[in-house]
Design a protein around this motif. Structure first.
Motif, PDB file in Angstrom:
ATOM      1  N   UNK A 197       1.203   5.254 -15.092  1.00  0.00           N
ATOM      2  CA  UNK A 197       1.630   5.444 -13.701  1.00  0.00           C
ATOM      3  C   UNK A 197       0.482   5.163 -12.735  1.00  0.00           C
ATOM      4  N   UNK A 198       0.779   4.290 -11.768  1.00  0.00           N
ATOM      5  CA  UNK A 198      -0.241   3.843 -10.819  1.00  0.00           C
ATOM      6  C   UNK A 198       0.312   3.819  -9.403  1.00  0.00           C
ATOM      7  N   UNK A 199      -0.614   3.884  -8.454  1.00  0.00           N
ATOM      8  CA  UNK A 199      -0.259   3.759  -7.049  1.00  0.00           C
ATOM      9  C   UNK A 199      -1.176   2.719  -6.412  1.00  0.00           C
ATOM     10  N   UNK A 200      -0.617   1.944  -5.489  1.00  0.00           N
ATOM     11  CA  UNK A 200      -1.423   0.943  -4.775  1.00  0.00           C
ATOM     12  C   UNK A 200      -2.116   1.654  -3.616  1.00  0.00           C
ATOM     13  N   UNK A 201      -3.458   1.591  -3.584  1.00  0.00           N
ATOM     14  CA  UNK A 201      -4.207   2.269  -2.524  1.00  0.00           C
ATOM     15  C   UNK A 201      -4.845   1.293  -1.534  1.00  0.00           C
ATOM     16  N   UNK A 202      -4.841   0.005  -1.867  1.00  0.00           N
ATOM     17  CA  UNK A 202      -5.479  -0.969  -0.998  1.00  0.00           C
ATOM     18  C   UNK A 202      -4.899  -2.347  -1.285  1.00  0.00           C
ATOM     19  N   UNK A 209       0.847  -1.195   0.000  1.00  0.00           N
ATOM     20  CA  UNK A 209       0.000   0.000   0.000  1.00  0.00           C
ATOM     21  C   UNK A 209       0.883   1.245   0.000  1.00  0.00           C
ATOM     22  N   UNK A 210       0.593   2.153  -0.940  1.00  0.00           N
ATOM     23  CA  UNK A 210       1.371   3.385  -1.068  1.00  0.00           C
ATOM     24  C   UNK A 210       2.491   3.280  -2.083  1.00  0.00           C
ATOM     25  N   UNK A 211       2.798   2.058  -2.547  1.00  0.00           N
ATOM     26  CA  UNK A 211       3.879   1.921  -3.525  1.00  0.00           C
ATOM     27  C   UNK A 211       3.435   2.425  -4.896  1.00  0.00           C
ATOM     28  N   UNK A 259      -3.899  -9.363  -3.411  1.00  0.00           N
ATOM     29  CA  UNK A 259      -4.309  -8.491  -4.509  1.00  0.00           C
ATOM     30  C   UNK A 259      -4.046  -7.038  -4.144  1.00  0.00           C
ATOM     31  N   UNK A 260      -3.690  -6.255  -5.150  1.00  0.00           N
ATOM     32  CA  UNK A 260      -3.424  -4.830  -4.969  1.00  0.00           C
ATOM     33  C   UNK A 260      -4.452  -4.041  -5.762  1.00  0.00           C
TER      34      UNK A 260
END
Length: 81
Positions: A26-31, A11-13, A40-41
């Motif tokens: 470009x993506x960020x893991x929020x959960x 989370x946050x990566x 799962x991310x």
């Protein structure tokens, strides 16, 4: 002793897709979600928060699909070269 958590810093990566995914790179893991032996991310596009999808976190280890951090297009071309 508790079992070691898989992908503890998920989370946050931030990640860069090597191919456009839902129109973005470009993506960020929020959960995160644990489902049995799978992790799962939830990915969210950095430029469009409406673009979100769940991904098996193991796929993030595949450098032909994802690069850690946010890479510029130039950096991606250098990796492919």
């Amino acid at each position: 002793m508790p079992k070691k958590q898989k992908f503890p810093y998920l989370v946050g990566s931030k990640w860069t897709a090597t191919q456009k995914t839902w129109g973005w790179r470009h993506f960020q893991v929020v959960n995160r979600k644990n489902d049995g032996k799978w992790v799962f991310a939830e990915m969210v596009a950095s430029c469009d928060p409406d673009v979100r999808f769940w991904l098996n976190a193991k796929q993030l280890k595949d450098r032909s699909l994802w690069e850690p951090g946010w890479q510029s297009t130039q950096e991606l071309e250098n990796l492919e070269g």
